[in-house]
Design an enzyme around this catalytic site. Structure first.
Site, short mmCIF file in Angstrom:
data_model
loop_
_atom_site.label_atom_id
_atom_site.label_comp_id
_atom_site.label_asym_id
_atom_site.label_seq_id
_atom_site.Cartn_x
_atom_site.Cartn_y
_atom_site.Cartn_z
N LYS A 121 0.82 -1.22 0.00
CA LYS A 121 0.00 0.00 0.00
C LYS A 121 0.85 1.27 0.00
CE LYS A 121 -2.31 -1.15 3.76
NZ LYS A 121 -1.97 -2.57 3.95
N THR A 122 1.82 1.31 0.90
CA THR A 122 2.62 2.52 1.03
C THR A 122 3.39 2.82 -0.25
OG1 THR A 122 2.84 2.27 3.42
CG2 THR A 122 4.50 3.61 2.33
N GLU A 165 -3.65 5.98 1.45
CA GLU A 165 -3.43 4.59 1.82
C GLU A 165 -4.62 4.15 2.67
OE1 GLU A 165 -0.08 2.07 4.32
OE2 GLU A 165 0.52 3.85 3.19
#
Length: 472
Positions: A121-122, A165
């Site tokens: 995600k990051t 995110e």
């Protein structure tokens, strides 16, 4: 475009303001003109970065830190009920807002892209933030890690796009209503909150159902959990765009060519081939970049422009971040803490390292995760030439009887790995300096405070090199 402050968020107080998610929301609110305050357990570069932006940051938790004029108290799921500031908010009738609700309120009136998945995600959120910024679109964004400096995990932009995110760990990603959502993968994790894969699927289905009608779900075609999610959401009023190396993918990855610490990626999109560079190594990161490409295209951004801009991304802190080199040894930091992430990062480094040895300093994260996935963590460490395994970093959890790092160590040794247990974190720099030789790569790995060891290992290696030179 300059959205105003969300209701009751003109004087917010953040408990745990130094956390990756919390600090980003605090920064955006400060940039929008809010009088931001908060507390954190310890001093940090992030806390100082927030002060530079006008926030008041207290160290330690105390009811006295909650200002008389606070309009809301923002918390994450990690904040315990007995926190004195939370108790003071209840006594004084100050509204308590979960960070996901605060983040959702910041997206109102904008075009949100929400990035979800068990891993990646990051990185993917960062790729979108950097590439959209490079195109002059000035997006707002909230990321779970710093791009290049403390406090760079968030930005209030003048553009209409908001990239966020979306955290599935506590189901807080159900609060968002994105125009475009990305699901990178769906796997069982966060065992304190999810008892089975069925619960995970249900949670991701709920997230997909929050996409605005006619919006787009960008979802991995190659990962089994994501493919199952695709099957389950076909009846929703969504445009579903799949990406990956699978033959039926809508955005088809034709080729990934490793080039040292970068990759060249060729995709088939809209009947045309497109080749671009990803400035981080490994197949895992190439797939993240293609997901970002597909999401941007779904918002109407020309593919060739976005592909070129993706090459501007050079990494995010703790995602295979080079910390430095000393005595011919490179030290790299990895946030990987789930077996899938560990395998991906170790395979990426192995592909870029050539004949170099890979030494890992691994710190398990959470007792519950170790209980469920410790064997797989140990098996992943077999990809390294040698590993040092630390005690479990508890974070928000209390110990589970019988669950220790020995579970990982035993599994690693059973898989043929060379593993050394080390209970004293301060002893690691000396231990690694004794193991490493010129040409080696040292990887500090885990989601806890193992990241602090990188500079200390470099310092110890440097001192050892200086002493050797003096003796010669």
């Amino acid at each position: 475009m300059t959205p105003g402050l969300p209701p009751a968020m003109d004087r917010p107080h953040f408990i745990g303001i130094g956390g990756a998610g919390m600090s980003g929301i605090a920064k955006i609110l400060a940039q929008r003109g809010a009088k931001v305050a908060g507390s954190d357990a310890r001093e940090s570069a992030t806390a100082e970065a927030l002060r530079e932006r006008g926030a008041t940051v207290h160290i330690g938790h105390d009811a006295a830190h909650l200002a008389a004029d606070a309009t809301a108290v923002v918390v994450s799921s990690a904040i315990r009920e007995d926190n004195p500031e939370l108790a003071a908010a209840a006594e004084r009738g100050i509204p308590v807002v979960h960070r996901s609700d605060a983040l959702a309120s910041l997206m109102t009136g904008l075009r949100p892209i929400a990035v979800a998945g068990t891993h990646g995600k990051t990185t993917t959120t960062s790729m979108l933030a950097v590439s959209l910024s490079a195109l002059g679109l000035d997006p707002s964004y909230a990321i779970g890690g710093d791009l290049d400096a403390p406090g760079s995990n968030a930005h209030h932009g003048e553009g209409e796009i908001f990239v966020a995110e979306a955290d599935e760990s506590d189901r807080s990603f159900h609060k968002y209503a994105p125009e475009v959502a990305i699901v990178l993968n769906v796997e069982l994790d966060h065992h304190a909150n999810y008892a089975s894969m069925d619960e995970i699927y249900e949670s991701f289905e709920t997230f997909a159902g929050k996409i605005v009608p006619g919006g787009t779900l960008v979802v991995a075609a190659d990962q089994s959990g994501a493919a199952e999610l695709t099957r389950r959401v076909r009846d929703l009023n969504l445009n579903v765009v799949t990406y990956g190396e699978s033959e039926g993918a809508d955005v088809r990855i034709q080729k990934i060519t490793p080039r040292g610490l970068t990759s060249e990626v060729t995709v088939l999109l809209g009947g045309k081939l497109l080749t671009f560079t990803v400035s981080v190594p490994g197949r895992h990161y190439a797939h993240n970049a293609v997901a970002a490409l597909a999401a941007g295209v779904a918002l109407g951004i020309p593919a060739h422009n976005l592909a070129s801009a993706l090459g501007k991304y050079t990494g995010v802190k703790r995602r295979l971040q080079l910390k430095g080199e000393a005595a011919g040894v490179q030290v790299i930091d990895s946030y990987a803490h789930h077996p899938t992430e560990m395998n991906a990062d170790l395979e990426a480094i192995r592909g870029a390292a050539g004949d170099s040895r890979i030494l890992v300093v691994f710190q398990p994260h959470l007792f519950s995760r170790t209980q469920e996935l410790g064997v797989e963590m140990g098996q992943a460490l077999a990809l390294a030439d040698a590993s040092v395994v630390l005690d479990i970093y508890p974070a928000r959890e209390d110990p589970i009887p019988g669950i220790t790092s020995e579970l990982i160590i035993d599994a690693a040794r059973s898989a043929g790995a060379d593993v050394t247990p080390e209970h004293a974190k301060d002893a690691v720099p000396d231990l690694v300096a004794g193991m490493a030789r010129p040409g080696d790569l040292v990887l500090t790995m885990g989601a806890g405070d193992v990241t602090d060891l990188g500079p200390k290992i470099l310092d110890r290696l440097s001192k050892g090199s200086d002493a050797a030179n003096e003796s010669n």
